[in-house]
Design an enzyme around this catalytic site. Structure first.
Site, PDB file in Angstrom:
ATOM      1  N   SER A   1       0.790  -1.233   0.000  1.00  0.00           N
ATOM      2  CA  SER A   1       0.000   0.000   0.000  1.00  0.00           C
ATOM      3  C   SER A   1       0.819   1.278   0.000  1.00  0.00           C
ATOM      4  O   SER A   1       0.250   2.367  -0.137  1.00  0.00           O
ATOM      5  CB  SER A   1      -0.964   0.011   1.193  1.00  0.00           C
ATOM      6  OG  SER A   1      -2.038  -0.871   0.951  1.00  0.00           O
TER       7      SER A   1
ATOM      8  N   LYS B   1       0.131   3.508  -2.850  1.00  0.00           N
ATOM      9  CA  LYS B   1      -0.892   4.557  -2.813  1.00  0.00           C
ATOM     10  C   LYS B   1      -0.274   5.953  -2.818  1.00  0.00           C
ATOM     11  O   LYS B   1      -0.887   6.907  -3.297  1.00  0.00           O
ATOM     12  CB  LYS B   1      -1.780   4.374  -1.581  1.00  0.00           C
ATOM     13  CG  LYS B   1      -2.644   3.112  -1.597  1.00  0.00           C
ATOM     14  CD  LYS B   1      -3.388   2.954  -0.275  1.00  0.00           C
ATOM     15  CE  LYS B   1      -4.410   1.835  -0.323  1.00  0.00           C
ATOM     16  NZ  LYS B   1      -3.825   0.496  -0.487  1.00  0.00           N
TER      17      LYS B   1
ATOM     18  N   TYR C   1     -10.603   2.674   5.306  1.00  0.00           N
ATOM     19  CA  TYR C   1      -9.432   2.400   4.474  1.00  0.00           C
ATOM     20  C   TYR C   1      -9.794   1.386   3.394  1.00  0.00           C
ATOM     21  O   TYR C   1     -10.334   0.320   3.692  1.00  0.00           O
ATOM     22  CB  TYR C   1      -8.315   1.874   5.360  1.00  0.00           C
ATOM     23  CG  TYR C   1      -6.977   1.725   4.690  1.00  0.00           C
ATOM     24  CD1 TYR C   1      -6.238   2.842   4.319  1.00  0.00           C
ATOM     25  CD2 TYR C   1      -6.439   0.460   4.446  1.00  0.00           C
ATOM     26  CE1 TYR C   1      -4.992   2.708   3.719  1.00  0.00           C
ATOM     27  CE2 TYR C   1      -5.200   0.319   3.857  1.00  0.00           C
ATOM     28  CZ  TYR C   1      -4.479   1.438   3.490  1.00  0.00           C
ATOM     29  OH  TYR C   1      -3.247   1.301   2.891  1.00  0.00           O
TER      30      TYR C   1
ATOM     31  N   GLU D   1       0.005   9.541   5.580  1.00  0.00           N
ATOM     32  CA  GLU D   1      -0.612   9.721   6.896  1.00  0.00           C
ATOM     33  C   GLU D   1       0.391  10.448   7.772  1.00  0.00           C
ATOM     34  O   GLU D   1       1.570  10.081   7.804  1.00  0.00           O
ATOM     35  CB  GLU D   1      -1.009   8.356   7.471  1.00  0.00           C
ATOM     36  CG  GLU D   1      -2.072   7.680   6.600  1.00  0.00           C
ATOM     37  CD  GLU D   1      -2.105   6.163   6.757  1.00  0.00           C
ATOM     38  OE1 GLU D   1      -1.507   5.637   7.720  1.00  0.00           O
ATOM     39  OE2 GLU D   1      -2.728   5.500   5.902  1.00  0.00           O
TER      40      GLU D   1
ATOM     41  N   LYS E   1       3.822   5.719   5.876  1.00  0.00           N
ATOM     42  CA  LYS E   1       2.891   4.805   5.213  1.00  0.00           C
ATOM     43  C   LYS E   1       3.415   3.383   5.367  1.00  0.00           C
ATOM     44  O   LYS E   1       4.599   3.123   5.176  1.00  0.00           O
ATOM     45  CB  LYS E   1       2.731   5.136   3.726  1.00  0.00           C
ATOM     46  CG  LYS E   1       1.626   4.334   3.045  1.00  0.00           C
ATOM     47  CD  LYS E   1       0.255   4.793   3.503  1.00  0.00           C
ATOM     48  CE  LYS E   1      -0.870   3.886   3.001  1.00  0.00           C
ATOM     49  NZ  LYS E   1      -0.944   2.616   3.761  1.00  0.00           N
TER      50      LYS E   1
ATOM     51  N   SER F   1       1.790  -3.743   2.654  1.00  0.00           N
ATOM     52  CA  SER F   1       1.913  -5.197   2.798  1.00  0.00           C
ATOM     53  C   SER F   1       1.277  -5.908   1.619  1.00  0.00           C
ATOM     54  O   SER F   1       0.270  -5.448   1.068  1.00  0.00           O
ATOM     55  CB  SER F   1       1.213  -5.682   4.079  1.00  0.00           C
ATOM     56  OG  SER F   1       1.711  -5.044   5.229  1.00  0.00           O
TER      57      SER F   1
END
Length: 391
Positions: free
Chosen positions: A90, A93, A176, A298, A341, A344
């Site tokens: 991820s 992203k 999420y 984040e 961030k 996985s």
């Protein structure tokens, strides 16, 4: 600049493996200190969770250090290096967010636009009332973490979106979701008139100076592509899926990822629109606890305690709906933040974190999906040491 290299031997589980380290700096004392900090943070994690290999990259005020542990393949014994390709899950992203932000800066889209503006096939669905920003920040009303198993091609994807109905009022809950940010990236690419893969491989990665980062690993680089390992120790790699590149499908190296982190901290010259786009991904749109949600990233006020960082990366943040506190207006990008961030896949586990105000950052790539709290603990320990080395 020549790289200093040394090899150490240590035990991981019951096997003896080699540990290598290289650095792009001449500060031997500082580098040696970092080596021991990283080794003491990483080796126990590898032993406890039977992680075959890890590549760790660090940046301190533009100086890069690489620390490599174990093997990229247990079968061949190939050693891990900073040029080993890992699945970053991820963390992909953040690249999707960068592309969408670049499209926004370039005028191809506006984040406030409704999703249906960029795909007529979605017209008449719930996405008439959902913005691109809602998709990019997981506030579209409860899109799930994953697509249902039978959504395995483009037509079924569109049918799924057309039939989906929000569970929550749009813009009130963070859920999420790969289908949420996956659609965000897909529509951003459509606004630019090319496929997502073409834009990533042909435009964004080259603009970022990333020469070993891929949505699909080319045949001539497969020898550098690590094998991931499942919970039962079997070799595994990610299975292609709908919108996988947009949500979790990027493969990269520690060398490229630390370059990407430095780009996010404002170092190096690059296209002005790209620089604007990169900075804009760190705009804060809402808060959940201590975590501020940007585009892909984040973020947390810095300094931050380990407990706060663990809470922001907890299972509750991934698997549950969380009520948001919207920032109106959005919070402009600030250097005094820790930005992070996790990522996985079934066989890989990754984590990146950086602090622009301190010009420090860490990349941790592993070929096993080990627990997120263990990643956070190790990275927090490393970052604490890095702050001591920065001015």
């Amino acid at each position: 600049m020549k790289r200093a290299t040394m090899q150490l031997l240590g035990a991981v589980s019951t096997a003896s493996v080699s540990f290598s380290v290289s650095a792009q700096v001449a500060d031997a004392d500082g580098h040696h200190r970092l080596w021991w900090v990283v080794k003491e943070a990483i080796q126990p994690v590898m032993e406890k969770y039977d992680v075959p290999g890890m590549a760790v990259a660090i940046t301190v005020e533009g100086k890069r250090h690489f620390f490599n542990f174990g093997v990229a393949s247990k079968e061949s014994g190939q050693k891990t290096t900073e040029n080993t390709l890992f699945e970053i899950g991820s963390i992909s992203k953040t690249f999707t967010a960068t592309l969408a932000s670049y499209a926004n800066v370039s005028g191809s889209l506006a984040l406030a636009d409704r999703a249906t503006k960029y795909h007529p096939a979605l017209a008449g669905s719930s996405f008439d009332q959902i913005s691109l920003l809602d998709l990019g920040t997981y506030t579209a009303g409860g899109l799930p973490l994953q697509f249902p198993a039978d959504v395995n091609n483009h037509d079924r994807m569109i049918a799924y979106y057309r039939g989906w109905r929000p569970k929550y009022t749009v813009g009130t809950q963070r859920v999420y979701s790969n289908p949420s940010i996956g659609l965000f990236g897909y529509l951003a690419a459509k606004s630019m008139g090319r496929s997502f893969d073409e834009l990533m491989q042909g435009q964004l990665f080259p603009m970022l100076g990333l020469t070993h980062t891929y949505t699909a690993v080319p045949q001539d680089r497969m020898r550098d592509y690590a094998y991931g390992y499942s919970k039962d120790g079997k070799p595994i790699r990610v299975t292609p899926g709908v919108l996988d590149a947009e949500a979790y499908g990027v493969k990269s190296t520690a060398a490229d990822m630390i370059r990407f982190i430095e780009a996010n901290m404002g170092s190096g010259g690059r296209d002005n629109r790209l620089a604007q786009a990169i900075t804009a991904t760190r705009t804060g749109y809402y808060k959940v606890g201590d975590m501020t949600q940007g585009l892909g990233w984040e973020m947390y006020p810095y300094p931050i305690s380990l407990d706060q960082l663990l809470a922001g990366n907890s299972e509750a943040m991934i698997f549950k709906a969380n009520k948001i506190i919207k920032m109106e207006p959005p919070l402009p990008p600030r250097p005094e933040m820790l930005i992070n961030k996790t990522g996985s896949t079934n066989g890989f586990g990754a984590y990146v974190a950086f602090v622009p105000a301190k010009q420090i950052g860490v990349v941790m790539l592993a070929n096993k999906n080990y627990p997120v709290p263990a990643r956070i603990n190790a990275a927090h320990r490393i970052l604490s040491a890095l702050e001591g080395q920065s001015n």
